[in-house]
Every structure is written in C-alpha cells, then in structure tokens.
Design a protein around this motif. Structure first.
Motif, PDB file in Angstrom:
ATOM      1  N   GLU A  39      35.678  42.182 -36.400  1.00 48.94           N
ATOM      2  CA  GLU A  39      35.782  41.262 -35.244  1.00 48.94           C
ATOM      3  C   GLU A  39      35.289  39.853 -35.556  1.00 48.94           C
ATOM      4  OE1 GLU A  39      33.300  41.549 -31.908  1.00 48.94           O
ATOM      5  OE2 GLU A  39      31.475  41.520 -33.091  1.00 48.94           O
ATOM      6  N   ASN A  67      33.968  42.472 -28.993  1.00 51.90           N
ATOM      7  CA  ASN A  67      34.067  41.409 -27.998  1.00 51.90           C
ATOM      8  C   ASN A  67      34.766  40.162 -28.541  1.00 51.90           C
ATOM      9  OD1 ASN A  67      31.486  41.500 -29.469  1.00 51.90           O
ATOM     10  ND2 ASN A  67      31.059  39.559 -28.459  1.00 51.90           N
ATOM     11  N   HIS A 153      30.744  49.601 -29.820  1.00 58.58           N
ATOM     12  CA  HIS A 153      30.383  48.204 -30.018  1.00 58.58           C
ATOM     13  C   HIS A 153      29.503  47.759 -28.854  1.00 58.58           C
ATOM     14  CE1 HIS A 153      31.159  44.509 -32.222  1.00 58.58           C
ATOM     15  NE2 HIS A 153      31.186  43.881 -31.064  1.00 58.58           N
TER      16      HIS A 153
HETATM   17 FE   LIG Z   1      30.439  41.904 -31.260  1.00 53.36          FE
END
Ligand SMILES: [Fe+2]
Ligand SMILES: [Fe+2]
Length: 271
Positions: A39, A67, A153
């Motif tokens: 990510e 995210n 996560h």
């Molecule tokens: Fe993260």
C-alpha cells in the motif's frame, strides 16, 4: 504449506529490497505461497501498476493493500483486471477490486488470501469482523481450501488481537499490517491460527515509519504546513513472517519472524 508474508513495502528502497528478497526467500524457505502488502510502494502513498507487476514478477502470489489503496489512481482500472491484487473486503459495496483471492498452487492445493481493515483510529468502514465471518461461511479450512491467510490492516493492537481470537481455528494465519513496526508477539493461538500483530515494513528504519526523519520530526515540533513527506531512502529491512501449516487441518505448526537487511536485528528461519 509454507507461507511467506512481507509487510508494507515503502518507497523505492522497500520495493527494490522486496523484489530482490522474494526469489531468494522463496527458494531458501521453499515457499509455496508468498504474499506482500504494497500500500505504500509508490513514494509512500499507494501502488502503481508497474510496481505491482515488478512484485508479481519477483514471486508474489498475492499483493494486499490498505488505507492507502487508491493513492495512485492508476491502480483502480488495474485492480479490476488483476484478481491477485486485493484491497480490504470491508470497503463499501461497489468498491473496485475484491477483498479475497483464491490461489491454486501447481500441485493443486488451494490457498485463500483475504484482506480486511480495522476501524480503531482509522477511516470508518463496514465491520471487518462481520465481513470476515461472511467470507468464512463460504470456505472450510482443511477441506475446500488448505490454507487461509488474512492481512488485517489496523492501527490498534487490541483490534488485531481481537480479530485473531475471533477467527482462531478457522484460518491458518492472521497477520497485522499498517504500523510498519514488527511486533515480537508472533505465536500460534490456542485454536491453531498463527498470529503476529504487525509484520513490520519493507523499508528504511532510519526514518519515522518509513518516511524521511527530518521532515517527519519537524511535523511534531511545529504546527505549520511543512515539506511534503517522502520515504527515507537508506537500505531497507525486509520484514515479515514465515508460517508452516498442516494441509490436512489448515492450522499452523510453526511461525517465525523474518527480518533481512537494513538496520533491524536479523531473523531468518532455519528450514
Ligand atoms: Fe496503512
Ligand atoms: Fe502502511
């Protein structure tokens, strides 16, 4: 099954280290399934398609996100055509991509890789516990699938432990990501699920969780808009975990940390 999971890949140094380490670790540990969280691969924010291709090319079977999934918008059309790149399953309905990927190994064994995201100190999302329970209703560990790995996560260690206990015995591995710091709590839970609350990152630890320490520390000192954060570019430590599972039950028989290169203490399982 021999499983390797590597934590959040941060910036160029993290990508280069992960691409170099994946084939070596696959061979040395005789890995059947390799999964990596990417990510933060693109300058700390998101993942670009060419970077995903490099990680798949180096031997990643599945890439997970978090995210920062959509920070590079080019990944939105890419994820629609690449089912082995997954994003958290509890994003709102209609989000591109999928939250799980089923991998069939060359010998016919199957492994499910799932991604979910916590909600404590994170963006509001659908309930990760209910989303995972819904997914688990479709699979039977040790029967329809030989191993199940979940990348959870999340920021809060408490939420990660709660998630792991709730699915203990139903999945092979729950591994936390997002904090970028490897925890020393790797264990096999009472029901047989391997767990580590955070895998750590593939990135330079002479930093603030992967980002340049001069800029990141200034943000804590001055409440002024500062220079844009960018990743630290020293030698990365490749961090993750190694798990062995019993194909008949899908449960873990061994769990060991992996830390290679860079500044952290080194750890490599003896296989
Ligand atoms: Fe993260
Ligand atoms: Fe991250």
């Amino acid at each position: 099954m021999r499983i390797l999971f590597l934590g959040d890949t941060v910036g160029r140094t993290g990508r280069d280290a992960a691409v170099a380490a994946l084939p070596k670790l696959r061979e040395r540990l005789r890995i059947d399934l390799a999964v990596i969280n990417a990510e933060n691969a693109s300058h700390g924010f998101g993942l670009a398609p060419d970077m995903a291709e490099a990680l798949f090319g180096a031997g990643a079977d599945v890439i997970t996100l978090g995210n920062h999934a959509w920070d590079r918008k080019e990944i939105v059309p890419y994820i629609a055509n690449h089912p082995r790149l997954i994003r958290p399953m509890n994003f709102p309905p209609g989000t591109p991509g999928a939250g799980c990927a089923m991998v069939e190994l060359a010998d016919g064994r199957k492994a499910l890789v799932a991604s979910a995201m916590g909600r404590l100190y994170m963006d509001p999302l659908d309930c990760p516990f209910r989303a995972m329970a819904g997914e688990m209703a479709k699979h039977r560990l040790g029967a329809s699938v030989q191993a199940i790995l979940v990348d959870f996560h999340a920021e809060a260690t408490s939420e990660k432990w709660a998630f792991a206990h709730l699915f203990d015995g139903q999945v092979s591995v729950v591994v936390g990501t997002h904090t970028h710091c490897p925890s020393a709590d790797h264990t096999i839970l009472a029901g047989g699920t391997a767990f580590q609350s955070d895998a750590g990152m593939c990135g330079d630890y002479d930093s603030v969780i992967g980002m340049d320490k001069t800029i990141a520390t200034a943000r804590f000192l001055k409440k002024l808009p500062g220079e844009k954060l960018h990743p630290a570019d020293g030698e990365a430590t490749v961090c993750g975990l190694y798990v062995e599972t019993d194909d008949a039950t899908g449960l873990a028989t061994r769990v060991e940390p992996v830390r290679m290169g860079g500044r952290l203490s080194q750890a490599l399982p003896d296989v």
